[in-house]
Design a protein around this motif. Structure first.
Motif, PDB file in Angstrom:
ATOM      1  N   ASN A 120       1.011  -1.772   0.068  1.00  0.00           N
ATOM      2  CA  ASN A 120      -0.166   0.099  -0.458  1.00  0.00           C
ATOM      3  C   ASN A 120       1.353   1.421   0.106  1.00  0.00           C
ATOM      4  N   VAL A 121       2.508   1.357  -0.573  1.00  0.00           N
ATOM      5  CA  VAL A 121       3.256   2.397  -0.804  1.00  0.00           C
ATOM      6  C   VAL A 121       2.252   3.472  -1.045  1.00  0.00           C
ATOM      7  N   GLU A 122       2.977   4.594  -1.015  1.00  0.00           N
ATOM      8  CA  GLU A 122       2.381   5.879  -2.199  1.00  0.00           C
ATOM      9  C   GLU A 122       2.771   6.194  -2.555  1.00  0.00           C
ATOM     10  N   ARG A 123       2.160   6.874  -3.862  1.00  0.00           N
ATOM     11  CA  ARG A 123       3.189   7.937  -5.079  1.00  0.00           C
ATOM     12  C   ARG A 123       4.391   8.758  -4.314  1.00  0.00           C
ATOM     13  N   ALA A 124       3.645   9.084  -3.456  1.00  0.00           N
ATOM     14  CA  ALA A 124       4.374  10.716  -2.131  1.00  0.00           C
ATOM     15  C   ALA A 124       5.763   9.875  -1.779  1.00  0.00           C
ATOM     16  N   GLU A 125       5.307   8.676  -1.318  1.00  0.00           N
ATOM     17  CA  GLU A 125       6.862   7.699  -0.340  1.00  0.00           C
ATOM     18  C   GLU A 125       8.025   7.203  -1.465  1.00  0.00           C
ATOM     19  N   ILE A 126       7.077   6.558  -2.810  1.00  0.00           N
ATOM     20  CA  ILE A 126       7.852   6.466  -3.713  1.00  0.00           C
ATOM     21  C   ILE A 126       9.023   7.189  -4.114  1.00  0.00           C
ATOM     22  N   ASP A 127       8.936   8.378  -4.646  1.00  0.00           N
ATOM     23  CA  ASP A 127       9.265   9.897  -5.443  1.00  0.00           C
ATOM     24  C   ASP A 127      10.366  10.512  -3.887  1.00  0.00           C
ATOM     25  N   GLU A 128      10.245  10.851  -2.123  1.00  0.00           N
ATOM     26  CA  GLU A 128      10.448  10.261  -1.700  1.00  0.00           C
ATOM     27  C   GLU A 128      11.706   9.363  -1.828  1.00  0.00           C
ATOM     28  N   ALA A 129      11.087   8.461  -1.527  1.00  0.00           N
ATOM     29  CA  ALA A 129      12.446   7.191  -1.437  1.00  0.00           C
ATOM     30  C   ALA A 129      13.076   7.014  -3.077  1.00  0.00           C
ATOM     31  N   ILE A 130      13.483   7.567  -3.922  1.00  0.00           N
ATOM     32  CA  ILE A 130      13.541   8.204  -5.310  1.00  0.00           C
ATOM     33  C   ILE A 130      14.682   8.878  -4.810  1.00  0.00           C
ATOM     34  N   ALA A 131      14.698   9.776  -4.174  1.00  0.00           N
ATOM     35  CA  ALA A 131      14.904  11.482  -4.279  1.00  0.00           C
ATOM     36  C   ALA A 131      16.407  10.743  -3.116  1.00  0.00           C
ATOM     37  N   LEU A 132      16.907  10.016  -2.185  1.00  0.00           N
ATOM     38  CA  LEU A 132      17.230   9.557  -0.468  1.00  0.00           C
ATOM     39  C   LEU A 132      18.115   9.023  -1.801  1.00  0.00           C
ATOM     40  N   LEU A 133      17.356   7.918  -2.337  1.00  0.00           N
ATOM     41  CA  LEU A 133      18.311   7.071  -3.401  1.00  0.00           C
ATOM     42  C   LEU A 133      19.813   7.874  -4.301  1.00  0.00           C
ATOM     43  N   ARG A 134      19.002   8.503  -4.950  1.00  0.00           N
ATOM     44  CA  ARG A 134      19.699   9.391  -5.325  1.00  0.00           C
ATOM     45  C   ARG A 134      21.122   9.714  -4.991  1.00  0.00           C
ATOM     46  N   ILE A 135      21.102  10.411  -3.163  1.00  0.00           N
ATOM     47  CA  ILE A 135      21.462  11.261  -2.608  1.00  0.00           C
ATOM     48  C   ILE A 135      22.731   9.772  -2.177  1.00  0.00           C
ATOM     49  N   SER A 136      21.618   8.807  -2.138  1.00  0.00           N
ATOM     50  CA  SER A 136      22.252   7.705  -1.131  1.00  0.00           C
ATOM     51  C   SER A 136      23.668   7.340  -2.262  1.00  0.00           C
ATOM     52  N   LEU A 137      23.072   7.574  -3.242  1.00  0.00           N
ATOM     53  CA  LEU A 137      23.895   6.341  -5.246  1.00  0.00           C
ATOM     54  C   LEU A 137      25.829   8.323  -5.294  1.00  0.00           C
ATOM     55  N   ASP A 138      25.121   9.008  -5.045  1.00  0.00           N
ATOM     56  CA  ASP A 138      25.981  10.050  -5.268  1.00  0.00           C
ATOM     57  C   ASP A 138      27.347   9.673  -3.664  1.00  0.00           C
ATOM     58  N   GLU A 139      26.722   9.709  -3.173  1.00  0.00           N
ATOM     59  CA  GLU A 139      27.199   9.521  -1.339  1.00  0.00           C
ATOM     60  C   GLU A 139      28.182   8.015  -1.595  1.00  0.00           C
ATOM     61  N   ALA A 140      27.913   7.138  -2.217  1.00  0.00           N
ATOM     62  CA  ALA A 140      27.822   5.918  -2.007  1.00  0.00           C
ATOM     63  C   ALA A 140      29.393   5.379  -3.436  1.00  0.00           C
ATOM     64  N   LEU A 141      29.264   6.606  -4.367  1.00  0.00           N
ATOM     65  CA  LEU A 141      30.063   6.972  -5.345  1.00  0.00           C
ATOM     66  C   LEU A 141      31.163   7.382  -4.622  1.00  0.00           C
ATOM     67  N   ALA A 142      31.091   8.804  -4.176  1.00  0.00           N
ATOM     68  CA  ALA A 142      32.414   9.476  -3.991  1.00  0.00           C
ATOM     69  C   ALA A 142      32.883   8.894  -2.913  1.00  0.00           C
ATOM     70  N   GLY A 143      32.167   8.171  -2.201  1.00  0.00           N
ATOM     71  CA  GLY A 143      33.319   7.098  -1.437  1.00  0.00           C
ATOM     72  C   GLY A 143      34.298   6.398  -1.590  1.00  0.00           C
ATOM     73  N   THR A 144      33.604   4.926  -2.493  1.00  0.00           N
ATOM     74  CA  THR A 144      34.013   4.415  -3.421  1.00  0.00           C
ATOM     75  C   THR A 144      35.375   5.206  -5.143  1.00  0.00           C
ATOM     76  N   ARG A 145      35.293   6.063  -4.998  1.00  0.00           N
ATOM     77  CA  ARG A 145      36.670   7.283  -6.093  1.00  0.00           C
ATOM     78  C   ARG A 145      37.447   7.322  -5.491  1.00  0.00           C
ATOM     79  N   GLY A 146      37.236   7.678  -3.629  1.00  0.00           N
ATOM     80  CA  GLY A 146      37.434   7.984  -3.006  1.00  0.00           C
ATOM     81  C   GLY A 146      38.918   7.157  -2.126  1.00  0.00           C
TER      82      GLY A 146
END
Length: 443
Positions: free
Chosen positions: A417-443
């Motif tokens: 029963n997840v809502e679209r607003a929650e999916i949108d929030e998850a996508i935004a948090l996932l984008r941040i997490s990808l950026d941080e993870a990629l920066a960490g692996t590059r470093g």
């Protein structure tokens, strides 16, 4: 965007204290991925003991199908608890019989009529399926699939091969299981052909050379492979298995422990292909969080069991059955439809991310059973194991609970029963997490 509901360092002081207490008294065998200590949850949102709020896109490993503390499920459990807590499966009661009737009505079994054996978990439902298959066929062998996960008790463990961690130190498990590849269109093992057709041909070759088909009791398969990477097989594969089983008098057993009860956008994942099993195993989302499993089989098979051939003490527990009855009502009443619609929306958003992140090799799945495979930047699409782990960890620190599967796949399995607003929030948090993870692996 950042989640302003993360109010302390993670883990916070109360969480650290709980983890320290736990380490002294609880088995270290539990595969805990990050230090989340839960206080309470509502729907798709959960809070830790320090007051930090998270989006739960793991749902207790696809268990909390109706979200956390759905009022209809909670009320059903409370009402059942007011009557009695336990009577054992030696007797009868309304919740148990009613659940059997619901499962018989919705289960897509070969032969039509169905009967259920109720238990407490997925591995127990698989054990029951193995025993029934041996009992009714008189045959000792089975076929399983590489990448499959079916449980950790000794019979189901013989089939489990998503990673060697579960097997290491426990040889020998139940004898008689031969593993074959699971068809993975993204990572084909057989060149220049439909992977499903190739796997079926491989099984036929085994029948000719090393595994007598007349000795095979059953083929156990996940319609959509879970722990192995959320792999969706080619469209012809399950139908081909059905034909192969019918040809040799072999029982087709679908493990729907993770993919069933609306997770894929249908009540059962096999319904996407219209293929009917002889036996089906259920658990996880069946009880919305209460421990319950079911082995469902064609009535012509189940009725062959004699009194005492198989049983348990807690099977059909009234509280667990009440939760399952309420869960099935909710899933049939709209949650499976929401899983299909929300899953389509979620998948489209994840595929938009692919345009910005070369490390996302593939997004796949059905309904709200979605995998995002992360890869290295090489022609071989080498699995990015370290990056996958880093994304899961960074997502936790950003307020998003996720788990991995396969070699390097982030899996998404929020409540149905997840809502679209929650999916949108998850996508935004996932984008941040990808950026941080990629920066960490590059470093």
């Amino acid at each position: 965007m950042r989640n302003d509901h993360i109010r302390t360092e993670l883990p916070g002081p109360k969480a650290r204290a709980m983890i320290e207490r736990d380490a002294r008294v609880i088995s270290p065998s539990y595969p805990r991925d990050y230090p989340f200590v839960m206080s309470h949850g509502r729907g798709t949102q959960v809070w830790d003991v320090d007051g930090n709020r998270f989006l739960d896109f793991a749902a207790g490993i696809a268990v909390c199908s109706t979200g956390h503390a759905h009022p209809q499920v909670v009320q059903a459990v409370k009402d059942a608890a007011d009557q009695f807590l336990h009577i054992s499966s030696d007797y009868w009661h309304e919740q148990m019989t009613g659940l059997g009737e619901r499962l018989a009505k919705i289960a897509p079994m070969k032969g039509g009529e169905a009967m259920s054996f109720l238990c407490q978990s997925g591995t127990e439902s698989v054990e029951a399926a193995i025993k029934l298959a041996r009992y009714v066929t008189g045959r000792p062998r089975f076929i399983g699939f590489l990448g499959g996960f079916h449980g950790r008790s000794m019979g189901s463990l013989a089939f489990t091969s998503s990673k060697y961690t579960q097997q290491k130190g426990f040889f020998a498990t139940m004898p008689g299981v031969t593993h074959v590849p699971y068809p993975n269109p993204y990572r084909p093992l057989f060149a220049g052909t439909d992977q499903g057709v190739a796997v079926l041909d491989y099984i036929r070759m085994l029948f000719e050379r090393s595994v007598p088909a007349a000795e095979v009791a059953g083929i156990l398969v996940e319609p959509i492979q879970g722990e192995g990477g959320y792999v969706v097989p080619p469209d012809s594969f399950l139908a081909g298995l059905r034909e192969l089983c019918d040809e040799h008098g072999i029982l087709l057993i679908f493990d729907e422990v993770q993919s069933g009860i609306g997770r894929s956008g249908r009540m059962f994942a096999s319904q996407h292909w219209g293929v009917k099993p002889d036996i089906m195993t259920l658990a996880k989302g069946l009880g919305s969080g209460l421990p319950i499993g079911a082995m469902v089989a064609s009535a012509s098979l189940m009725s062959q069991w004699k009194r005492g051939a198989h049983g348990n003490t807690y099977g059909g527990n009234p509280l667990a059955c009440a939760a399952a009855n309420a869960t099935i009502d909710l899933v049939a009443g709209g949650f499976a439809d929401n899983a299909e619609q929300a899953g389509g929306y979620f998948t489209s958003k994840l595929r938009e991310l692919m345009r910005d992140y070369a490390c996302i090799g593939e997004v796949r799945g059905r309904g709200l059973m979605i995998g995002m495979e992360l890869v290295e930047s090489d022609p071989a699409r080498t699995p990015a194991r370290a990056l996958c782990d880093a994304v899961i960890t960074r997502a936790f620190h950003n307020g998003l609970l996720l788990l991995s599967c396969g070699t390097s796949t982030v899996r998404f399995m929020p409540p149905l029963n997840v809502e679209r607003a929650e999916i949108d929030e998850a996508i935004a948090l996932l984008r941040i997490s990808l950026d941080e993870a990629l920066a960490g692996t590059r470093g």
